[in-house]
Scaffold this active site. Structure first.
Site, PDB file in Angstrom:
ATOM      1  N   SER A  39      -0.524   6.713   4.827  1.00 54.13           N
ATOM      2  CA  SER A  39      -0.752   6.136   5.160  1.00 54.13           C
ATOM      3  C   SER A  39      -0.695   5.527   6.868  1.00 54.13           C
ATOM      4  CB  SER A  39      -0.304   4.293   4.935  1.00 54.13           C
ATOM      5  OG  SER A  39      -0.773   3.448   5.210  1.00 54.13           O
TER       6      SER A  39
ATOM      7  N   TYR B 116       7.736  -0.703   3.255  1.00 51.71           N
ATOM      8  CA  TYR B 116       6.509   0.056   2.559  1.00 51.71           C
ATOM      9  C   TYR B 116       6.212   1.042   4.163  1.00 51.71           C
ATOM     10  CZ  TYR B 116       1.287   1.366   1.692  1.00 51.71           C
ATOM     11  OH  TYR B 116       0.278   2.620   2.297  1.00 51.71           O
TER      12      TYR B 116
END
Length: 253
Positions: A137, A150
């Site tokens: 990501s 995250y």
């Protein structure tokens, strides 16, 4: 020899798009995930494209990962491509972030990736090489507020990618990470719902909050990720190793 790709988190979203693309390219495909019903539906829908099967497995469970790779290899031949796509997301301000929340992010997004890479690398090396592609990501390249766990897990994924690329290069195994911005997937839908719940904004306002990160002012489409995965499996990408390929409209520029 037909190439065999194992895709974690392959029942929906990016994983399913990757499965479609690789099946169309002639790969044998194994998809895995924790939801048997979704896996069965995906196999039924995609079986007309080529050879595809599924296994239920939790990538954070060491014994389950070992059993997954042994079964997939035994039933459909050596795994030549691993796509680590399984992942979870969640948000919380630091003051309200529990240790369990942090541990869950790291367990799936970092530990799961590590376990699958380890399971794949030995057989790939003995077979003469392979490709490991980690779906990370832009959160592995920069920070975002309120998603610290995250972000930490995706930075770990990028770090593992870079270290393993150097370690496995002599075995003709390439290890790369694709780092998308916000994608049009069920995970993003859940993120939008969380924003609505926590802020009281409308769904349209929440979606706009995510879109604004992309200089192109749009969400990334799953086909863009699938096309990049396919390219990384080809001879054209044989010297691409240890890279973080951002697909984000320029956000990380």
């Amino acid at each position: 020899m037909t190439q065999h790709a194992l895709i974690t988190g392959g029942a929906q979203g990016v994983g399913r798009a990757v499965a479609e693309r690789l099946l169309d390219a002639g790969f044998t495909v194994t998809i895995t995930g924790r939801n048997a019903e979704r896996l069965d539906e995906a196999v039924t829908a995609l079986s007309g494209r080529g050879t595809i099967a599924s296994h239920v497995a939790d990538v954070a469970d060491e014994d389950a990962v070992t059993a997954l790779f042994e079964a997939a290899s035994s039933e459909r031949g050596p795994i030549t491509v691993l796509v680590n796509n399984a992942g979870i997301s969640g948000s919380a301000p630091l003051s309200r972030m529990s240790a369990d929340h942090f541990d869950e992010m790291m367990s799936v997004n970092a530990r799961g990736l590590f376990l699958c890479c380890r399971a794949a690398a030995g057989p790939m090396g003995k077979a003469g090489g392979g490709r490991i592609i980690n779906i990370a990501s832009t959160a592995g390249l920069k920070g975002y507020a309120y998603v610290a766990a995250y972000v930490a897990s995706k930075h770990a994924a990028v770090g593992l990618t870079r270290a393993l690329a150097l370690e496995l290069a002599s075995k003709k195994i390439t290890v790369n990470a694709i780092c998308p911005g916000f994608i049009e997937t069920p995970m993003t839908v859940q993120t939008i719902r969380n924003i609505v719940k926590q802020t009281g904004r409308s769904e349209e306002e929440a979606r706009a909050e995510l879109v604004k990160f992309n200089p192109q002012k749009r969400l990334i489409e799953v086909d863009e990720i699938a096309d990049t995965v396919l390219w990384l499996t080809t001879d054209a990408a044989r010297s691409v190793n240890g890279q973080t390929i951002a697909i984000d409209g320029g956000e990380s520029a």
